[in-house]
Design an enzyme around this catalytic site. Structure first.
Site, PDB file in Angstrom:
ATOM      1  N   ARG A  77       0.850  -1.198   0.000  1.00 17.15           N
ATOM      2  CA  ARG A  77       0.000   0.000   0.000  1.00 17.15           C
ATOM      3  C   ARG A  77       0.883   1.244   0.000  1.00 17.15           C
ATOM      4  NH1 ARG A  77      -3.447   2.759   4.795  1.00 17.15           N
ATOM      5  NH2 ARG A  77      -4.275   4.440   3.503  1.00 17.15           N
ATOM      6  N   HIS A 122      -3.365  10.990   1.156  1.00 23.44           N
ATOM      7  CA  HIS A 122      -2.898  10.629   2.496  1.00 23.44           C
ATOM      8  C   HIS A 122      -2.332  11.900   3.154  1.00 23.44           C
ATOM      9  CE1 HIS A 122      -1.477   7.048   5.062  1.00 23.44           C
ATOM     10  NE2 HIS A 122      -1.217   8.134   5.769  1.00 23.44           N
ATOM     11  N   GLU A 167      -8.015   8.165   6.423  1.00 23.70           N
ATOM     12  CA  GLU A 167      -8.356   8.717   7.737  1.00 23.70           C
ATOM     13  C   GLU A 167      -8.950  10.129   7.689  1.00 23.70           C
ATOM     14  OE1 GLU A 167      -5.191   6.089  10.362  1.00 23.70           O
ATOM     15  OE2 GLU A 167      -4.914   8.268  10.303  1.00 23.70           O
ATOM     16  N   ASN A 309      -8.024   1.193   9.626  1.00 28.35           N
ATOM     17  CA  ASN A 309      -6.745   1.420  10.307  1.00 28.35           C
ATOM     18  C   ASN A 309      -6.988   1.307  11.809  1.00 28.35           C
ATOM     19  OD1 ASN A 309      -5.904   2.068   7.731  1.00 28.35           O
ATOM     20  ND2 ASN A 309      -5.498   4.217   8.155  1.00 28.35           N
ATOM     21  N   TYR A 311      -5.096   0.820  15.738  1.00 32.69           N
ATOM     22  CA  TYR A 311      -3.856   0.826  16.519  1.00 32.69           C
ATOM     23  C   TYR A 311      -4.040   0.465  17.989  1.00 32.69           C
ATOM     24  CZ  TYR A 311      -1.322   2.820  12.588  1.00 32.69           C
ATOM     25  OH  TYR A 311      -0.740   2.997  11.360  1.00 32.69           O
ATOM     26  N   GLU A 377      -3.973  -0.511   7.970  1.00 28.82           N
ATOM     27  CA  GLU A 377      -2.838  -0.113   8.821  1.00 28.82           C
ATOM     28  C   GLU A 377      -2.987  -0.754  10.183  1.00 28.82           C
ATOM     29  OE1 GLU A 377      -1.983   4.077   9.394  1.00 28.82           O
ATOM     30  OE2 GLU A 377      -2.387   4.517   7.289  1.00 28.82           O
TER      31      GLU A 377
END
Length: 473
Positions: A77, A122, A167, A309, A311, A377
């Site tokens: 990506r 991005h 995002e 994504n 985390y 991600e």
């Protein structure tokens, strides 16, 4: 982990973005982006660092390709720099050197049997468009659509997985309310909602363009990459904590996923919270959360897969309505806390909660009509002294990927791929180079920007190899 827990065509990837790795910020005709501008202002970024050179991937792409091959990735990506392809943001002026660069990257990947996954945006808006109002301007949607169509026409014969915007929640909040990301605006309570709205409009226009003009021939898929932590009530039996958790999910994931996957509009819980806070603070104008026009491209159904994504996770309780000014935090009225049992990875906000990803995947399956999901991600940060033998990160990847396998096997979630953030250490936005997420270490003090495989990179390569060998029998 069982060898064959993952589907045969599972995408094993790593992710990067243009501003974070490319460098070459003003070579070969590239125009400036908002991150170029932001980083060149004093005091914006850790140590006044910038992405002028970063990993120098613009000149060292072959080194990146060697890293990708060493890991055995099936997918990579990357993002295109809008300002490298269209220096003033419009198709009036195409930079052929930028086109050549991305053509080479895509062709080299395909020659190596690696599928490119391309993000069109991005975080790095051309500065020329920011000067005209940027994402706050309604006209940005058609400018983005023109850019997207240029990319579909130029590269879509070879790129089969597209992400329009990465995002949008982070772009909107950190860039236009908190001011800690480019363009560095602090317009509390209004700008972020307007930016998010225009990003959804831009995404929908680009998806419809692909669907009507390119899909039948190119046979690709288009989505938008949404970020979310996993949220759960601080006290499971407390109605106030449960309600606060629902608000957190609505203001983070629901803000963009609800319009695209469920109703074509924002979550009702989000709008009612914003409007109630407006009334409380005496703001009597129209709702601060815009409405979608019936004359525009429909938002609902404009994603061919769910790009996530993830985390970390948080426990949630109400803040108690203490905000005296209009802002997202006041509208949301939640407080997020860490469970003391969760280890911390480098950054103070990044608690290690692998099973939070499994819970979030299950939530997405149940809430958003069981979509195909790519985890676009997921990663673990390192700060302070360099550790090439990064044992904690090795455990993190093993545990997290194991939770993804459980989501597939036990919860029936349709997960199609997993992308580690990041292929290599890079420029981590406001944290500069002080935070390292890479599977490869990059020595930024060395003019050659040498890449060295972390132990976690070796472990990830082993996981991929085992998974793929288990499927080929």
């Amino acid at each position: 982990m069982h060898k064959n827990m993952f589907p045969r065509d599972f995408a094993w990837g790593a992710a990067t973005s243009a501003y974070q790795i490319e460098g070459g910020w003003q070579v070969d005709g590239k125009g400036p982006s908002i991150w170029d501008t932001f980083c060149h202002e004093k005091g914006r970024v850790f140590g006044d660092q910038n992405g002028d050179v970063a990993c120098n991937s613009y000149e060292l792409w072959e080194k990146d390709l060697e890293c990708i091959q060493q890991l055995g990735l099936t997918h990579y990506r990357l993002s295109f720099s809008w300002a490298r392809l269209l220096p003033d943001g419009t198709t009036q002026h195409v930079n052929q050197k930028g086109v050549q660069y991305y053509n080479k990257v895509i062709d080299d990947l395909l020659t190596s049997n690696v599928s490119p996954v391309v993000t069109l945006y991005h975080f790095d808006l051309p500065q020329a468009l920011q000067d005209q109002g940027g994402w706050k301007s309604p006209g940005i949607a058609s400018l983005f659509d023109n850019y997207a169509q240029f990319c579909f026409q130029t590269f879509g014969d070879r790129v089969k997985l597209w992400i329009t915007i990465n995002e949008p929640q982070v772009c909107a909040k950190l860039g236009h309310e908190d001011g800690i990301h480019a363009p560095g605006l602090k317009e509390k309570g209004t700008a972020a909602y307007l930016v998010g709205h225009n990003m959804l409009r831009a995404h929908a226009m680009a998806w419809h363009s692909y669907n009507s003009r390119y899909r039948s021939e190119q046979k690709g898929a288009v989505s938008i990459a949404l970020n979310s932590d996993w949220y759960e009530p601080l006290n499971q039996g407390c109605p106030e904590d449960i309600a606060a958790t629902e608000r957190d999910l609505a203001f983070t994931l629901g803000w963009f996923a609800w319009p695209v996957f469920v109703t074509g509009d924002y979550p009702e819980i989000m709008r009612s919270a914003i409007d109630a806070q407006s009334r409380k603070l005496g703001y009597n104008a129209a709702s601060r959360l815009p409405s979608f026009s019936k004359d525009e491209s429909a938002i609902l159904g404009t994603a061919d897969f769910f790009a996530l994504n993830y985390y970390t996770s948080r426990k949630v309780k109400p803040r108690g309505g203490c905000e005296k000014m209009l802002c997202i935090k006041g509208d949301q009225d939640t407080e997020e806390v860490l469970d003391s049992s969760w280890p911390i990875s480098g950054l103070s906000w990044l608690a290690v909660v692998p099973d939070g990803l499994r819970k979030l995947l299950k939530y997405i399956k149940d809430t958003f009509n069981n979509p195909a999901i790519y985890i676009t991600e997921n990663g673990f940060s390192q700060v302070g002294p360099l550790q090439i033998e990064d044992a904690q990160r090795c455990v993190y990847y093993k545990d997290t990927i194991s939770e993804v396998a459980k989501a597939i096997q036990e919860d029936g979630v349709n997960v199609r791929g997993y992308f580690a953030w990041s292929l290599m250490d890079n420029f981590e936005w406001a944290d500069g180079f002080s935070v390292r997420f890479g599977l490869f270490h990059v020595d930024f003090s060395d003019l050659k920007q040498s890449r060295t495989l972390y132990q976690s990179g070796r472990e990830y390569a082993k996981i991929i190899s085992k998974s793929r060998s288990g499927q080929s029998k």
